[in-house]
Design a protein around this motif. Structure first.
Motif, PDB file in Angstrom:
ATOM      1  N   SER A 101      98.855 -33.786   8.907  1.00  0.00           N
ATOM      2  CA  SER A 101      97.530 -34.134   8.366  1.00  0.00           C
ATOM      3  C   SER A 101      97.213 -35.599   8.649  1.00  0.00           C
ATOM      4  O   SER A 101      96.064 -35.949   8.966  1.00  0.00           O
ATOM      5  CB  SER A 101      97.499 -33.913   6.852  1.00  0.00           C
ATOM      6  OG  SER A 101      97.584 -32.543   6.546  1.00  0.00           O
ATOM      7  N   THR A 124      97.979 -29.406   5.877  1.00  0.00           N
ATOM      8  CA  THR A 124      97.827 -28.789   4.558  1.00  0.00           C
ATOM      9  C   THR A 124      97.228 -29.724   3.505  1.00  0.00           C
ATOM     10  O   THR A 124      97.049 -29.320   2.365  1.00  0.00           O
ATOM     11  CB  THR A 124      99.184 -28.254   4.049  1.00  0.00           C
ATOM     12  OG1 THR A 124     100.093 -29.346   3.906  1.00  0.00           O
ATOM     13  CG2 THR A 124      99.779 -27.236   5.015  1.00  0.00           C
ATOM     14  N   GLY A 250     106.965 -30.575   4.161  1.00  0.00           N
ATOM     15  CA  GLY A 250     107.565 -31.415   5.198  1.00  0.00           C
ATOM     16  C   GLY A 250     109.061 -31.201   5.353  1.00  0.00           C
ATOM     17  O   GLY A 250     109.676 -31.659   6.316  1.00  0.00           O
ATOM     18  N   PHE A 300     106.496 -22.609  10.436  1.00  0.00           N
ATOM     19  CA  PHE A 300     105.713 -23.400  11.398  1.00  0.00           C
ATOM     20  C   PHE A 300     105.511 -22.654  12.719  1.00  0.00           C
ATOM     21  O   PHE A 300     104.484 -22.812  13.377  1.00  0.00           O
ATOM     22  CB  PHE A 300     106.351 -24.778  11.634  1.00  0.00           C
ATOM     23  CG  PHE A 300     106.238 -25.679  10.438  1.00  0.00           C
ATOM     24  CD1 PHE A 300     105.004 -25.963   9.880  1.00  0.00           C
ATOM     25  CD2 PHE A 300     107.363 -26.223   9.842  1.00  0.00           C
ATOM     26  CE1 PHE A 300     104.877 -26.782   8.756  1.00  0.00           C
ATOM     27  CE2 PHE A 300     107.262 -27.038   8.725  1.00  0.00           C
ATOM     28  CZ  PHE A 300     106.018 -27.317   8.179  1.00  0.00           C
TER      29      PHE A 300
HETATM   30  C1  1QQ Z   1     100.845 -31.797   6.817  1.00  0.00           C
HETATM   31  C2  1QQ Z   1     101.998 -30.912   6.607  1.00  0.00           C
HETATM   32  C3  1QQ Z   1     103.229 -31.217   7.381  1.00  0.00           C
HETATM   33  C4  1QQ Z   1     104.437 -31.229   6.526  1.00  0.00           C
HETATM   34  C5  1QQ Z   1     103.321 -30.151   8.435  1.00  0.00           C
HETATM   35  C6  1QQ Z   1     104.359 -30.339   9.452  1.00  0.00           C
HETATM   36  O1  1QQ Z   1     101.910 -29.948   5.873  1.00  0.00           O
HETATM   37  O2  1QQ Z   1     100.973 -32.872   7.407  1.00  0.00           O
HETATM   38  O3  1QQ Z   1      99.752 -31.419   6.381  1.00  0.00           O
END
Ligand code: 1QQ
Length: 384
Positions: A101, A124, A250, A300
């Motif tokens: 993200s 997310t 993560g 993933f």
């Molecule tokens: C985001 C996540 C990471 C942990 C995904 C690899 O959910 O960065 O939104």
């Protein structure tokens, strides 16, 4: 000479803009290097798997499509660079990516301005689909996934009263997820005894672990990424913490096992995917994936697969109405974005669709617990 050269350049640019789409190329921009590759590696496998599987079943109504990968590394600059290459050099129809993200908030606005549809495979944090009209995601947000882990922890140990929460303050996903975890803990009547911050680049967590031990909690909840998260789990155990640990998204990879080894054992992680999901689409995926990789697919990989699948099925739908090779690239990108949001998809994640913002509609979520067999090998055991 100079003048002739300029004239030629302008002319050829003009021609290429009006060119019809002759090859069907979908971009994949995920982390293939850096610590973030602990997460991105599984995405590469999932996307490649989708490419092979879907092309073997006719590609786009008889025409194969191609994935082009650009490595984002683990930071914003890497994601921006990968997106720019995919958009202008590789002339992709759409992009599945990026991994984090934190990267999406930097790179997605570039695709949005260029009117190139993006499907986040693992973004997310709150606010991702709202980045722009061309941004959607197949990865359900922390707000709906993460609470499941807390509820499951309370099922496993009803004596939990007090919790310590730790998060990586330099990461957008981690700060978003810890908000959800803290709200959920309070809503479940738990006392949030301490909130500790760290950086995804940290390797020594003595200060945070000491604060956790002093707080006398029965549950620790970590929002970080795989390397830092794994080290934090390891140091919590080494310094004597005995209670349950929840890891956030993560930490959701077996690539963390080499970091915390046997001490990864018992960590609880909420899942937006289960190999046990009953749909025919998933059972075929699990069977083929397991045959090839000798283990069940991780979240993933399944999400990256779903991202590619959605792009492909949307392109098939467009192609049935008007052959893809009769479109010009900019118009087809806009149409693809529209079609993505209209469709319903039977993916390994189960049936999914999108709301008008590009937020994924997904029904089923799960919780798994890490079970280590020895220092090297372990698995995610899905809990009821
Ligand atoms: C985001 C996540 C990471 C942990 C995904 C690899 O959910 O960065 O939104």
């Amino acid at each position: 000479m100079q003048r002739i050269l300029t004239a030629t350049l302008v002319l050829s640019l003009g021609v290429s803009q009006a060119q019809k789409v002759d090859t069907i190329v979908i971009g994949v921009a995920v982390a293939q290097t850096s610590n973030t590759a602990l997460l991105g590696q599984e995405q590469v496998i999932g996307a490649r798997f989708a490419e092979k599987y879907l092309n073997a079943r006719g590609g786009i109504n008889g025409t194969p499509f191609k994935l082009v990968f650009q490595d984002t590394g683990g930071d914003e600059a890497g994601a921006i660079n990968a997106f720019q290459n995919l958009i202008t050099k590789d002339r992709v129809l759409g992009i599945v990516g990026p991994t984090l993200s934190q990267q999406a908030f930097a790179s997605d606005p570039i695709a949005d301005r260029a009117k190139v549809p993006v499907l986040g495979p693992s973004n997310t944090a709150k606010g991702i689909p709202q980045i722009g009209d061309f941004i959607a995601r197949v990865s359900a947000p922390v707000a709906v996934v993460a609470p499941n882990a807390v509820k499951q922890a309370l099922k496993l140990d009803s004596k939990i009263k007090s919790v310590a929460v730790l998060y990586a303050q330099n990461d957008a996903f981690s700060t978003s997820e810890t908000g959800t975890f803290q709200e959920t803990a309070k809503a479940q009547g738990l006392n949030v005894a301490t909130v500790q911050k760290f950086q995804t680049t940290d390797t020594d967590f003595t200060t945070q672990v000491t604060a956790v031990l002093n707080a006398g909690v029965q549950l620790v909840i970590i929002s970080g990424l795989a390397a830092d998260g794994g080290n934090l789990v390891k140091q919590l155990r080494q310094l004597g913490y005995k209670g349950l640990i929840i890891g956030g998204n993560g930490l959701n990879t077996s690539n963390m096992f080499p970091v915390c080894q046997q001490l990864c054992d018992g960590v609880i992680i909420a899942q937006a995917y289960s190999p046990g999901q009953a749909s025919a689409a998933n059972q075929v995926f699990v069977k083929d994936y397991t045959a090839q990789y000798k283990k069940a697919p991780p979240q993933f990989a399944a999400q990256a697969y779903a991202g590619v699948q959605v792009m492909v099925e949307a392109l098939r739908a467009i192609d049935r109405k008007k052959k893809l090779n009769t479109w010009e690239l900019p118009a087809l990108r806009v149409e693809l974005n529209k079609q993505i949001l209209l469709g319903k998809y039977n993916t390994p994640l189960g049936p999914i669709s999108f709301d008008k913002d590009g937020e994924v509609n997904q029904k089923e979520f799960y919780v798994a617990q890490i079970k280590m067999k020895d220092a090297k090998t372990g698995s995610f055991v899905y809990l009821k």
